[in-house]
Every structure is written in C-alpha cells, then in structure tokens.
Scaffold this motif. Structure first.
Motif, PDB file in Angstrom:
ATOM      1  N   GLY A   1       0.904  -1.265  -0.093  1.00 39.86           N
ATOM      2  CA  GLY A   1       0.015  -0.055  -0.020  1.00 39.86           C
ATOM      3  C   GLY A   1       0.806   1.045   0.028  1.00 39.86           C
TER       4      GLY A   1
ATOM      5  N   SER B   1      -3.897  -5.165   2.214  1.00 42.07           N
ATOM      6  CA  SER B   1      -3.560  -4.072   1.253  1.00 42.07           C
ATOM      7  C   SER B   1      -4.513  -2.816   1.602  1.00 42.07           C
ATOM      8  N   TRP B   2      -3.988  -1.684   1.233  1.00 41.96           N
ATOM      9  CA  TRP B   2      -4.670  -0.306   1.551  1.00 41.96           C
ATOM     10  C   TRP B   2      -4.327   0.682   0.526  1.00 41.96           C
ATOM     11  N   THR B   3      -5.346   1.409   0.425  1.00 41.71           N
ATOM     12  CA  THR B   3      -5.322   2.623  -0.538  1.00 41.71           C
ATOM     13  C   THR B   3      -5.671   3.596   0.221  1.00 41.71           C
TER      14      THR B   3
ATOM     15  N   VAL C   1      -8.481   6.257   4.569  1.00 43.53           N
ATOM     16  CA  VAL C   1      -7.639   4.974   4.291  1.00 43.53           C
ATOM     17  C   VAL C   1      -8.665   4.023   4.195  1.00 43.53           C
ATOM     18  N   ARG C   2      -8.480   2.949   3.130  1.00 42.95           N
ATOM     19  CA  ARG C   2      -9.176   1.850   3.098  1.00 42.95           C
ATOM     20  C   ARG C   2      -8.423   0.790   3.180  1.00 42.95           C
ATOM     21  N   LEU C   3      -8.605  -0.139   4.229  1.00 40.70           N
ATOM     22  CA  LEU C   3      -7.692  -1.301   4.299  1.00 40.70           C
ATOM     23  C   LEU C   3      -8.301  -2.467   4.241  1.00 40.70           C
ATOM     24  N   GLU C   4      -8.002  -3.481   3.467  1.00 39.63           N
ATOM     25  CA  GLU C   4      -8.508  -4.940   3.431  1.00 39.63           C
ATOM     26  C   GLU C   4      -7.693  -6.036   3.687  1.00 39.63           C
TER      27      GLU C   4
ATOM     28  N   ARG D   1     -12.412   1.131   6.839  1.00 41.45           N
ATOM     29  CA  ARG D   1     -12.298   2.628   6.023  1.00 41.45           C
ATOM     30  C   ARG D   1     -12.099   3.455   7.279  1.00 41.45           C
TER      31      ARG D   1
END
Length: 459
Positions: free
Chosen positions: A350, A390-392, A402-405, A455
């Motif tokens: 990320g 992963s994060w975006t 920030v969106r973390l999966e 998120r």
C-alpha cells in the motif's frame, strides 16, 4: 590628596625660624627636602627619610635625582622638572619614584623654586595605594566593558527605579534604540505594550527585594518580532558592602525556552490524557476478554496477548508526534506473530499513509485480533492459506480516508453457519472501531477465508 588644588605654600628662606622647623620635621607623611641649583640635596626632613628610606646623613650633598626611576633619569626628567619650576613657579608631577632599597612607589609631587633663587624645595607624598586602587578600578571597568560588549546578553546599567544610564552595543543593535533614546525609561519603548506595567512593577519591587526579575517581550528591530526575555538586575555594592546607587543587569533571550516549556505543558497534558485513556482501554480489554473466555485458564493467555499488542502500539505512539505510519502498525503486528506463523504466505502492500495516534490504538488491537485468528484458524494455520493485507487512500465528498482490506484465501472454513456468538475481535471491529474512529467496517466469512474491510477517515 594631591597638590593640584592646594594653596601655594610660602617659599622657604634658606634659614627657617624655629616654628617652621618644627612644622617641617612634624610632617612625617610628607617628604619635604630642598635642593641647590644643581639638584643636590641641602635639607631632608623626617618624612623624607620615612617615605624614601635615605637618612639625612646618607643624602645631604648627594644628587636628588636618585629618587627618580632609571628610565626617567635617562630621559632627563629631573632637570626638566627643575626647569619647569623655575619657569612657571611650580612643577607638579604624578609618577613612579624610587626608594633607597630599589622599590618603587607612586608619588604625587610639587617642586618650587626658593625665593632667593638658590635652589628648590620639593614636597612628595606616597600615593601608591590610591593609585593601585584607581588602576584596579580602571581594569575592572575595562573588564566589565569587554564582558558587557561581547556576551550574547543585552547588558545595561541603571539606577534603582530602572532608569537606564547605559546600554550595551548589543542592546542598541537588538532594540534599534540608540543610547540617548534608551536613557531614563526610554528603553521601555522596546518592551511589548502589554508587558510594560509588569516591568515597572518589577522595578518598584526591586527597591525592597534588592533584585529585579521579570520576564517580558522585547521587540527585535531587525524584523519587528517580539521575543521573550528574562531580565535580571542587582545593585552594585562598594568595597564596604554599601549600595553605590548603580545597578547592573542583563536581558537574556528565552523565547525558545518558553516555547519548549509550552510544548512540555502540552505533552504532559497529552500524557495524562493518554494514561487515563490507556487505563480505560486495559479495563475494557480485561472485561471483554473475561466475557468471551470459556475459563479462567484461557483468560490469562488471551489477556496477556492483547496487552502485548497494546504495548506494541503504545511503543509506536510514544515515538510519534501526531501520527503513525500505517505500514509500521501493520508490519509490527505481523512481525510479532512471525515465529508462530507462515510469514512467507503474507503479502502487505500500500502507499505511504499515516493514521492519527488517537486512532492507532484501536486499529492496532483490531489488527492483532485478525492476526491471532489467522494463526489459530485461518490462512496462517493451513499450508494452502494466503494472507494479503492491502490499503489505498480514497477521497470522496471532501473527505480523505484510508481503506484497508484484510483478505485470507485458501482456507478450509468450518462447515455450518457463520458464528453467532461474537468474540472480542468481532466486537472490536464491528462496534468499537465505528464508535471510536468513525470508521466503516465489514467482516465477511467467505467460503475460502475471512475478508475484513476497514475504512478510517484521515484528519
């Protein structure tokens, strides 16, 4: 005492009467002697013997030049002095003289021609102590001048009410006020208007306390900025412990120290807040762990594991100012489980992004619960399992988040329905994160592994 302001004594005749002889011999603090036209000694009082060391027998008929230093004799000063006395009626001098034993002393002297023109009379007094005291005073003044004009502080001299009598060159350069503008209370024009009353009050109190101390803002002429200074001043005392009426003080720039102190106060307040918050979190973790534990035996290891996770997050928080790198938070938690897991099956990627320290605590605990579950039941407990974190960074409607999966695949999930009972980790993700961080979360139990979306809004 010098002879500059003394009235002219009567010229001595070659033969003195008895009264004059008594006076002459009684003046033991003064060397009084006469010289003929060539400078040979013709009379010598007891004071001359006391001051110069020669007896009357030693010196009568000898050249009076012996009381001059060798360098003055070489320069011809004895003859020049007699010449000046003959021309002007008197010759005064302040110079080093020589005793019989070769020691030097500072003397104040007066030479006058005798009324009959047969020679001269000279009156000499030892002024060594006062001369050396004057030298020491001059040396001290010079040392003070060198110190006052070379130290970084702004140095000043004043009287007891703060009225300036002198300011150092540093003061003139710093404040932009020259010496005339700074005299009296003119220097107050460089003090911040809001601090002038405080400054005057400090000087009023100094009369009774014997010291002036005040912190106030002073304008820096170079850029017009007001900077905090600490002003201290003390009265100058005489050698006898009496006040001379003169005060000396310094003004020291403490602007950075004040800012550090303010920052320290903020940090102390923040530390107190974090401590209270941490205790509340520990209490919550203990309560939730106890509630979800099947026995006291299982409570201990689970509670200890969560406290260690909390400790890791606190370590990152302690080193950070206002935010923590998300990658550090994720990799720190995964590394902590590395010895007991298949780290080759972990992928983490990320962009660089930071999360507020206030939110890192809850987010770190959530990551700990996910990692613990992966090790016990999920992707890191099975050879076929893979974990991808992963994060975006997203921006929508003026909000940055920030969106973390957290995605586990290749996992053989237990048969049956999704677990109905919510454990501590699920409670933390689905309820605590939305409440504490205004986060949006989603936890899914898919056929091949867990999928968790978190998120978190960024400040």
């Amino acid at each position: 005492m010098t002879f500059h302001d003394a009235p002219h004594p009567p010229l001595l005749a070659p033969k003195s009467d008895d009264l004059l002889r008594v006076v002459f011999e009684s003046a033991i603090d003064f060397a009084i002697f006469s010289l003929d036209a060539e400078g040979r000694v013709t009379s010598w009082n007891a004071g001359a013997e006391r001051v110069l060391g020669y007896t009357e027998t030693d010196i009568l008929g000898q050249s009076g030049d012996v009381i001059f230093t060798p360098e003055d004799r070489t320069a011809g000063l004895p003859a020049l002095e007699r010449g000046d006395a003959r021309t002007h009626g008197r010759a005064e001098d302040e110079r080093w003289q020589m005793r019989k034993d070769g020691t030097r002393f500072w003397a104040s002297g007066l030479t006058m021609p005798l009324s009959d023109g047969s020679g001269f009379v000279k009156i000499l007094r030892d002024r060594t102590e006062s001369h050396l005291a004057g030298q020491r005073l001059s040396e001290n003044e010079e040392r003070f001048r060198l110190l006052a004009t070379n130290i970084p502080q702004l140095v000043f001299r004043c009287v007891a009410d703060g009225s300036r009598t002198w300011g150092s060159p540093q003061w003139v350069e710093y404040s932009g006020l020259d010496q005339p503008q700074s005299l009296g209370l003119g220097w107050l024009n460089a003090v911040h208007p809001e601090d002038r009353a405080l400054t005057l009050a400090a000087w009023q109190a100094a009369a009774s306390t014997g010291e002036c101390y005040v912190e106030h803002r002073v304008c820096r002429a170079a850029d017009g900025a007001y900077r905090w200074h600490q002003t201290r001043a003390l009265p100058v005392m005489s050698a006898y412990g009496e006040e001379t009426g003169d005060w000396i003080g310094t003004m020291t720039d403490i602007h950075e120290l004040r800012e550090l102190k303010d920052r320290q106060d903020v940090l102390v307040a923040e530390l107190q807040h974090r401590t209270r918050n941490l205790l509340a979190v520990v209490q919550s973790v203990a309560t939730q762990t106890l509630r979800s534990s099947s026995s006291l035996e299982s409570f201990g290891p689970e509670f200890s594991s969560r406290l260690r996770a909390l400790s890791r997050v606190q370590g990152l928080v302690a080193r950070a100012a206002e935010s923590i790198a998300l990658r550090d938070l994720i990799e720190g938690e995964l590394s902590a489980h590395g010895a007991a897991s298949r780290m080759e099956a972990v992928q983490a990627e990320g962009p660089p992004v930071t999360v507020p320290t206030l939110g890192a605590q809850a987010l770190g605990l959530a990551l700990h619960e996910l990692a613990t579950n992966a090790i016990k039941y999920g992707a890191l407990s099975q050879e076929s399992g893979v974990l991808r974190v992963s994060w975006t960074v997203e921006e929508a409607d003026g909000e940055r988040a920030v969106r973390l999966e957290w995605r586990e695949t290749g996992v053989r999930m237990p048969q049956g329905e999704t677990p109905r009972r919510k454990g501590y980790g699920r409670e933390l993700i689905e309820r605590a994160l939305p409440y504490q961080l205004n986060a949006k979360t989603e936890l899914q139990f898919l056929d091949n592994g867990i999928r968790c979306l978190i998120r978190v809004p960024l400040l």
